[in-house]
Motif scaffolding. Sequence first.
Motif, PDB file in Angstrom:
ATOM      1  N   ILE A 493      15.428  23.197 -50.178  1.00 19.98           N
ATOM      2  CA  ILE A 493      14.701  24.307 -50.796  1.00 19.98           C
ATOM      3  C   ILE A 493      13.652  23.800 -51.787  1.00 19.98           C
ATOM      4  O   ILE A 493      12.613  24.425 -51.984  1.00 19.98           O
ATOM      5  CB  ILE A 493      15.695  25.254 -51.514  1.00 19.98           C
ATOM      6  N   VAL A 494      13.895  22.640 -52.400  1.00 16.17           N
ATOM      7  CA  VAL A 494      13.026  22.104 -53.458  1.00 16.17           C
ATOM      8  C   VAL A 494      11.550  22.032 -53.059  1.00 16.17           C
ATOM      9  O   VAL A 494      10.681  22.424 -53.848  1.00 16.17           O
ATOM     10  CB  VAL A 494      13.546  20.732 -53.932  1.00 16.17           C
ATOM     11  N   PRO A 495      11.168  21.547 -51.848  1.00 16.38           N
ATOM     12  CA  PRO A 495       9.734  21.446 -51.529  1.00 16.38           C
ATOM     13  C   PRO A 495       8.989  22.775 -51.524  1.00 16.38           C
ATOM     14  O   PRO A 495       7.767  22.796 -51.587  1.00 16.38           O
ATOM     15  CB  PRO A 495       9.729  20.810 -50.127  1.00 16.38           C
ATOM     16  N   TYR A 496       9.699  23.901 -51.464  1.00 14.94           N
ATOM     17  CA  TYR A 496       9.055  25.213 -51.417  1.00 14.94           C
ATOM     18  C   TYR A 496       8.818  25.797 -52.808  1.00 14.94           C
ATOM     19  O   TYR A 496       8.075  26.770 -52.944  1.00 14.94           O
ATOM     20  CB  TYR A 496       9.928  26.197 -50.628  1.00 14.94           C
ATOM     21  N   VAL A 497       9.456  25.261 -53.825  1.00  9.51           N
ATOM     22  CA  VAL A 497       9.432  25.886 -55.146  1.00  9.51           C
ATOM     23  C   VAL A 497       8.038  25.844 -55.761  1.00  9.51           C
ATOM     24  O   VAL A 497       7.481  26.866 -56.170  1.00  9.51           O
ATOM     25  CB  VAL A 497      10.463  25.224 -56.074  1.00  9.51           C
ATOM     26  N   CYS A 498       7.453  24.646 -55.862  1.00 12.61           N
ATOM     27  CA  CYS A 498       6.113  24.481 -56.435  1.00 12.61           C
ATOM     28  C   CYS A 498       5.463  23.277 -55.763  1.00 12.61           C
ATOM     29  O   CYS A 498       5.619  22.145 -56.243  1.00 12.61           O
ATOM     30  CB  CYS A 498       6.197  24.294 -57.952  1.00 12.61           C
ATOM     31  N   PRO A 499       4.778  23.475 -54.634  1.00 14.09           N
ATOM     32  CA  PRO A 499       4.248  22.347 -53.858  1.00 14.09           C
ATOM     33  C   PRO A 499       3.345  21.420 -54.651  1.00 14.09           C
ATOM     34  O   PRO A 499       3.275  20.231 -54.366  1.00 14.09           O
ATOM     35  CB  PRO A 499       3.477  23.034 -52.721  1.00 14.09           C
ATOM     36  N   ARG A 500       2.643  21.945 -55.670  1.00 11.46           N
ATOM     37  CA  ARG A 500       1.723  21.097 -56.442  1.00 11.46           C
ATOM     38  C   ARG A 500       2.452  20.174 -57.394  1.00 11.46           C
ATOM     39  O   ARG A 500       1.859  19.249 -57.938  1.00 11.46           O
ATOM     40  CB  ARG A 500       0.746  21.971 -57.223  1.00 11.46           C
ATOM     41  N   ALA A 501       3.735  20.417 -57.651  1.00 10.33           N
ATOM     42  CA  ALA A 501       4.495  19.599 -58.594  1.00 10.33           C
ATOM     43  C   ALA A 501       5.868  19.295 -58.020  1.00 10.33           C
ATOM     44  O   ALA A 501       6.882  19.414 -58.701  1.00 10.33           O
ATOM     45  CB  ALA A 501       4.609  20.306 -59.941  1.00 10.33           C
ATOM     46  N   THR A 502       5.901  18.893 -56.757  1.00  8.81           N
ATOM     47  CA  THR A 502       7.177  18.636 -56.097  1.00  8.81           C
ATOM     48  C   THR A 502       7.965  17.554 -56.816  1.00  8.81           C
ATOM     49  O   THR A 502       9.189  17.641 -56.954  1.00  8.81           O
ATOM     50  CB  THR A 502       6.938  18.224 -54.631  1.00  8.81           C
ATOM     51  N   GLY A 503       7.286  16.510 -57.289  1.00 11.74           N
ATOM     52  CA  GLY A 503       7.978  15.438 -57.992  1.00 11.74           C
ATOM     53  C   GLY A 503       8.665  15.931 -59.248  1.00 11.74           C
ATOM     54  O   GLY A 503       9.812  15.575 -59.532  1.00 11.74           O
TER      55      GLY A 503
END
Length: 635
Positions: A493-503
């Motif tokens: 689910i993490v990659p969908y939360v805020c693509p511009r700040a995935t790290g």
Amino acid sequence: QSQSQNTMSQNNNSINNISSKIDDETGEGALDDTLHQNNIITNLQEPKPNNEPGGNENEIGEQVHTISIPMKGRESSEDESKEELLVSDEHFENKSLERNGSKDPSERQSSNGKNIHWASPDSKYERYICRVDRHQDDRAQEITLFNATRPHMRAFHFAWFSFFVAFFIWFAISPLLAEIRDSLELTHEQIWTSNTYSSAGTIFFRLLAGPLCDTYGARSIMALCLVLGSLPVMAIGLVHNGTELYIVRLLSGISGASFVICQYWTSSMFVREIAGTANSLASGWGNLGGGVAQIVMGSVLFPLFKLIYGPDNSDSAWRSMFIAPAIGGIVTAVCIMKYSDDTPKGNYRKLSRLGIAPKAKIMKSFRLASVNLNTWLLFVQYACCFGVEVTMTTGAALYFVDEFDQSTEAAAALASIFGWLNLFARGLGGFISDIMNVKMNMRGRLLWQMVSLVFEGAFIICFGYAKTLGASIGTMVAFSLFVQTSEGSTYSIVPYVCPRATGSVAGIVGAGGNVGGVIYLFMISKMDYDKGFVYMGWSVICSAFLCLVINIRGYSRGLRRMGESEMSGQVSANNNNDDENSKVIVFGENDGVRKHDENDEEAGGDDKRVVNDNHGDNTGSTTCVCKELNRENET
């Protein structure tokens, strides 16, 4: 006109000659070597106006493109000589289709029947072994596990293996805690407090690792993590009291940050549609390092060193052992820097200097992640799955010694069972999440997340009530299975939360796991084992219902199906508010839009003509393509 046509013909012949030299069976970078031999050095440049010499339109009015291919093994500089290879629009398109042998400009077949997948023009590589999505920065659309070709699969295997080594280093001390307790004459509370320090040290480093990856790339940060994590592990043999043990274990927590780096690395290499499976496989195999450390350090190396020093000199045995994992960490770091890549298109340092990859600001990346409520909901849920794993991997051997009077060697072997399930369980969690995404979109991912956490909590409660060795082992295997699947589901689910700040999102969520570990370790150090595990199980069950309020913009609101009007409203808001950094550098006519804002500085500091690109899934990176603003289709 005659001179221009002759010049264009010579250029096209030059391309034909160069293309004919590229053998289908050669490795990556063949085009780079051919260009170097022909003295063709190219670099990203801002297109010149049509009324200036060397502009985008030749003398006979034919549209041309400037193709930039960073050369392998070379570092471009300001004073380095450059030439532009000008190719006519018609020749570029026809030559591409001729090479591909198909209508897909990114794919063709080699002489032996294998598909060759062509890279974007701004990539370090000419072609890839995997199918790629050019709209997601050449990320791979498939996982070929039994292949180690650069860049995608080489990075995948280095990501999980370096994570494996880091966790081996981090948990190398766990099977020997009973011996260290007796040797240093520590109490039960002191030895469990040292576990708390180890987990607490990782929280800060995980929070820092995400923004650092956004800024400098995963490869160099992973190597740095391994080297810095190896040094305090070497020093474990020098401790003589509880305070020194606390300090060394606090510093050794830097190895735990490798998880965030691993997740960022695989997310950079694979499209979001298969990110759940890729992330789960890499993190699962990496987490296995904790289980292997139990066996190798407790059941193999410790008896071996006791044999060397004598059966009555176990103190010297455990003090000498920690040099082995530390050396392994340093060697792995060197290999990472030498043989892997940050992204499918090359390494961050060179791409940032050329203006192809934007260098994110650390604080801005962290702010984008931290203001998103979904980040903190996943933070809590990950605390209730990875926090449990940290507690068990750190203290399971000690638990079996205290509760069932097992020897150090036997307890280490039993405790390793928990970690060995990482071999498949975490990957299984991500795979099921991807399948549920196909069936039910994001609602499917959230539903699987909730079910997995509920079963995890139920089996932890059963483990707390188990009174025999067999029952404890059986329930431990059951809840370990669901601990790993919950972890894999969370990071799908993490990659969908805020693509511009995935790290940064990955760093905050990963830090949640260690916060959970600190809480659970402190709780068990203050109460009986059975009561501590029962409280732990109920907290996990409660966290499962947070899935009902997770709202991924443009996908779902909890487990409720969104209506079309609500979905379109969220997508509209997403397009208006998101992706100021998502830009495409355009090479074509001079009617593009020039934007001057803080994002120009983030993308490398140079002014570039840009146009917003909303085609495909934006991930916040800058992609360089050949494109004409007056054409409907991309060349």
